[in-house]
Design a protein around this motif. Structure first.
Motif, PDB file in Angstrom:
ATOM      1  N   ALA A  30      38.014  48.341  40.969  1.00  0.00           N
ATOM      2  CA  ALA A  30      37.608  47.038  40.427  1.00  0.00           C
ATOM      3  C   ALA A  30      37.477  46.012  41.546  1.00  0.00           C
ATOM      4  O   ALA A  30      36.532  45.212  41.569  1.00  0.00           O
ATOM      5  N   ALA A  31      38.408  46.031  42.496  1.00  0.00           N
ATOM      6  CA  ALA A  31      38.357  45.089  43.618  1.00  0.00           C
ATOM      7  C   ALA A  31      37.113  45.333  44.466  1.00  0.00           C
ATOM      8  O   ALA A  31      36.456  44.375  44.907  1.00  0.00           O
ATOM      9  N   VAL A  32      36.754  46.590  44.687  1.00  0.00           N
ATOM     10  CA  VAL A  32      35.538  46.915  45.439  1.00  0.00           C
ATOM     11  C   VAL A  32      34.310  46.392  44.692  1.00  0.00           C
ATOM     12  O   VAL A  32      33.395  45.827  45.301  1.00  0.00           O
ATOM     13  N   GLY A  33      34.296  46.554  43.378  1.00  0.00           N
ATOM     14  CA  GLY A  33      33.176  46.060  42.581  1.00  0.00           C
ATOM     15  C   GLY A  33      33.028  44.551  42.657  1.00  0.00           C
ATOM     16  O   GLY A  33      31.921  44.027  42.811  1.00  0.00           O
ATOM     17  N   VAL A  34      34.127  43.843  42.568  1.00  0.00           N
ATOM     18  CA  VAL A  34      34.090  42.377  42.646  1.00  0.00           C
ATOM     19  C   VAL A  34      33.666  41.932  44.049  1.00  0.00           C
ATOM     20  O   VAL A  34      32.856  41.017  44.200  1.00  0.00           O
ATOM     21  N   ALA A  35      34.180  42.600  45.065  1.00  0.00           N
ATOM     22  CA  ALA A  35      33.791  42.262  46.436  1.00  0.00           C
ATOM     23  C   ALA A  35      32.298  42.506  46.640  1.00  0.00           C
ATOM     24  O   ALA A  35      31.610  41.697  47.287  1.00  0.00           O
ATOM     25  N   ASN A  36      31.791  43.592  46.065  1.00  0.00           N
ATOM     26  CA  ASN A  36      30.364  43.889  46.174  1.00  0.00           C
ATOM     27  C   ASN A  36      29.525  42.787  45.529  1.00  0.00           C
ATOM     28  O   ASN A  36      28.508  42.363  46.086  1.00  0.00           O
ATOM     29  N   LYS A  37      29.948  42.318  44.373  1.00  0.00           N
ATOM     30  CA  LYS A  37      29.219  41.239  43.698  1.00  0.00           C
ATOM     31  C   LYS A  37      29.241  39.962  44.547  1.00  0.00           C
ATOM     32  O   LYS A  37      28.219  39.287  44.689  1.00  0.00           O
ATOM     33  N   ALA A  38      30.388  39.638  45.104  1.00  0.00           N
ATOM     34  CA  ALA A  38      30.508  38.430  45.931  1.00  0.00           C
ATOM     35  C   ALA A  38      29.635  38.530  47.179  1.00  0.00           C
ATOM     36  O   ALA A  38      28.966  37.561  47.561  1.00  0.00           O
ATOM     37  N   ILE A  39      29.612  39.693  47.801  1.00  0.00           N
ATOM     38  CA  ILE A  39      28.784  39.897  48.992  1.00  0.00           C
ATOM     39  C   ILE A  39      27.310  39.777  48.629  1.00  0.00           C
ATOM     40  O   ILE A  39      26.521  39.159  49.354  1.00  0.00           O
ATOM     41  N   GLY A  56      24.613  26.900  39.374  1.00  0.00           N
ATOM     42  CA  GLY A  56      24.416  28.266  38.899  1.00  0.00           C
ATOM     43  C   GLY A  56      25.324  29.244  39.619  1.00  0.00           C
ATOM     44  O   GLY A  56      25.915  30.137  39.011  1.00  0.00           O
ATOM     45  N   THR A  57      25.447  29.078  40.936  1.00  0.00           N
ATOM     46  CA  THR A  57      26.328  29.944  41.723  1.00  0.00           C
ATOM     47  C   THR A  57      27.787  29.736  41.328  1.00  0.00           C
ATOM     48  O   THR A  57      28.558  30.698  41.242  1.00  0.00           O
ATOM     49  N   LEU A  58      28.169  28.502  41.062  1.00  0.00           N
ATOM     50  CA  LEU A  58      29.532  28.222  40.612  1.00  0.00           C
ATOM     51  C   LEU A  58      29.820  28.941  39.295  1.00  0.00           C
ATOM     52  O   LEU A  58      30.867  29.586  39.151  1.00  0.00           O
ATOM     53  N   TRP A  59      28.903  28.849  38.330  1.00  0.00           N
ATOM     54  CA  TRP A  59      29.121  29.515  37.042  1.00  0.00           C
ATOM     55  C   TRP A  59      29.124  31.035  37.188  1.00  0.00           C
ATOM     56  O   TRP A  59      29.862  31.730  36.491  1.00  0.00           O
ATOM     57  N   LEU A  60      28.310  31.555  38.105  1.00  0.00           N
ATOM     58  CA  LEU A  60      28.342  32.993  38.370  1.00  0.00           C
ATOM     59  C   LEU A  60      29.713  33.396  38.912  1.00  0.00           C
ATOM     60  O   LEU A  60      30.287  34.407  38.503  1.00  0.00           O
ATOM     61  N   ALA A  61      30.255  32.580  39.818  1.00  0.00           N
ATOM     62  CA  ALA A  61      31.590  32.855  40.353  1.00  0.00           C
ATOM     63  C   ALA A  61      32.641  32.807  39.243  1.00  0.00           C
ATOM     64  O   ALA A  61      33.567  33.626  39.219  1.00  0.00           O
ATOM     65  N   VAL A  62      32.500  31.867  38.317  1.00  0.00           N
ATOM     66  CA  VAL A  62      33.428  31.788  37.178  1.00  0.00           C
ATOM     67  C   VAL A  62      33.335  33.067  36.340  1.00  0.00           C
ATOM     68  O   VAL A  62      34.355  33.641  35.936  1.00  0.00           O
ATOM     69  N   CYS A  63      32.109  33.531  36.099  1.00  0.00           N
ATOM     70  CA  CYS A  63      31.920  34.754  35.303  1.00  0.00           C
ATOM     71  C   CYS A  63      32.523  35.964  36.001  1.00  0.00           C
ATOM     72  O   CYS A  63      33.214  36.780  35.375  1.00  0.00           O
ATOM     73  N   ILE A  64      32.261  36.108  37.296  1.00  0.00           N
ATOM     74  CA  ILE A  64      32.800  37.250  38.049  1.00  0.00           C
ATOM     75  C   ILE A  64      34.324  37.179  38.074  1.00  0.00           C
ATOM     76  O   ILE A  64      35.014  38.176  37.859  1.00  0.00           O
ATOM     77  N   GLY A  65      34.880  36.006  38.320  1.00  0.00           N
ATOM     78  CA  GLY A  65      36.336  35.848  38.325  1.00  0.00           C
ATOM     79  C   GLY A  65      36.953  36.134  36.967  1.00  0.00           C
ATOM     80  O   GLY A  65      38.003  36.773  36.874  1.00  0.00           O
ATOM     81  N   ALA A  67      35.687  38.092  34.621  1.00  0.00           N
ATOM     82  CA  ALA A  67      35.591  39.537  34.379  1.00  0.00           C
ATOM     83  C   ALA A  67      36.687  40.279  35.138  1.00  0.00           C
ATOM     84  O   ALA A  67      37.319  41.201  34.606  1.00  0.00           O
ATOM     85  N   PHE A  68      36.943  39.873  36.372  1.00  0.00           N
ATOM     86  CA  PHE A  68      38.001  40.513  37.155  1.00  0.00           C
ATOM     87  C   PHE A  68      39.368  40.261  36.520  1.00  0.00           C
ATOM     88  O   PHE A  68      40.176  41.181  36.394  1.00  0.00           O
ATOM     89  N   ALA A  69      39.617  39.039  36.091  1.00  0.00           N
ATOM     90  CA  ALA A  69      40.903  38.721  35.456  1.00  0.00           C
ATOM     91  C   ALA A  69      41.082  39.506  34.159  1.00  0.00           C
ATOM     92  O   ALA A  69      42.167  40.018  33.882  1.00  0.00           O
ATOM     93  N   HIS A  70      40.014  39.624  33.378  1.00  0.00           N
ATOM     94  CA  HIS A  70      40.085  40.392  32.127  1.00  0.00           C
ATOM     95  C   HIS A  70      40.382  41.855  32.418  1.00  0.00           C
ATOM     96  O   HIS A  70      41.201  42.480  31.742  1.00  0.00           O
ATOM     97  N   GLN A  71      39.734  42.399  33.444  1.00  0.00           N
ATOM     98  CA  GLN A  71      39.966  43.801  33.785  1.00  0.00           C
ATOM     99  C   GLN A  71      41.408  44.009  34.234  1.00  0.00           C
ATOM    100  O   GLN A  71      42.041  45.000  33.873  1.00  0.00           O
ATOM    101  N   GLN A  72      41.948  43.081  34.997  1.00  0.00           N
ATOM    102  CA  GLN A  72      43.340  43.199  35.437  1.00  0.00           C
ATOM    103  C   GLN A  72      44.282  43.143  34.240  1.00  0.00           C
ATOM    104  O   GLN A  72      45.261  43.886  34.171  1.00  0.00           O
ATOM    105  N   LEU A  73      43.979  42.281  33.275  1.00  0.00           N
ATOM    106  CA  LEU A  73      44.789  42.169  32.070  1.00  0.00           C
ATOM    107  C   LEU A  73      44.759  43.476  31.279  1.00  0.00           C
ATOM    108  O   LEU A  73      45.795  43.973  30.845  1.00  0.00           O
ATOM    109  N   GLU A  74      43.571  44.045  31.120  1.00  0.00           N
ATOM    110  CA  GLU A  74      43.445  45.308  30.385  1.00  0.00           C
ATOM    111  C   GLU A  74      44.182  46.436  31.097  1.00  0.00           C
ATOM    112  O   GLU A  74      44.834  47.253  30.462  1.00  0.00           O
ATOM    113  N   GLN A  75      44.077  46.488  32.419  1.00  0.00           N
ATOM    114  CA  GLN A  75      44.786  47.527  33.172  1.00  0.00           C
ATOM    115  C   GLN A  75      46.287  47.354  33.036  1.00  0.00           C
ATOM    116  O   GLN A  75      47.027  48.331  32.946  1.00  0.00           O
TER     117      GLN A  75
END
Length: 90
Positions: A30-39, A56-65, A67-75
């Motif tokens: 998941a961390a690799v996926g998020v890093a890939n999106k940020a790059i 737009g970039t700020l809202w994209l960062a909010v969405c990516i963050g 999604a990462f937080a949700h995935q961490q919660l589910e894990q």
């Protein structure tokens, strides 16, 4: 031509993703996926003149963050469920 190259690229991405899942923990994957999106967002902003606005970039960062937080919660839920099952089973 371009369609064939795109298909080969998609197959390569899928194959490498499956290989990465076999050698990385879910959290690392998941961390690799998020890093890939940020790059990808950073490269897009650096290379092209016509990209998303700062808002737009700020809202994209909010969405990516988010999604990462949700995935961490589910894990965490899956991990705690496995721990409870081990405790109950003895």
């Amino acid at each position: 031509g371009p369609v064939f190259a795109s298909c080969i690229g998609g197959l390569a991405i899928s194959w490498f993703g499956l290989q990465a899942r076999q050698v990385l923990s879910p959290t690392s994957f998941a961390a690799v996926g998020v890093a890939n999106k940020a790059i990808t967002v950073a490269v897009n902003a650096a290379i092209w003149d016509r990209h998303a606005s700062a808002v737009g970039t700020l809202w994209l960062a909010v969405c990516i963050g988010s999604a990462f937080a949700h995935q961490q919660l589910e894990q965490g839920r899956v991990h705690s469920t496995k721990l409870r099952a081990r405790t109950v089973d003895g």
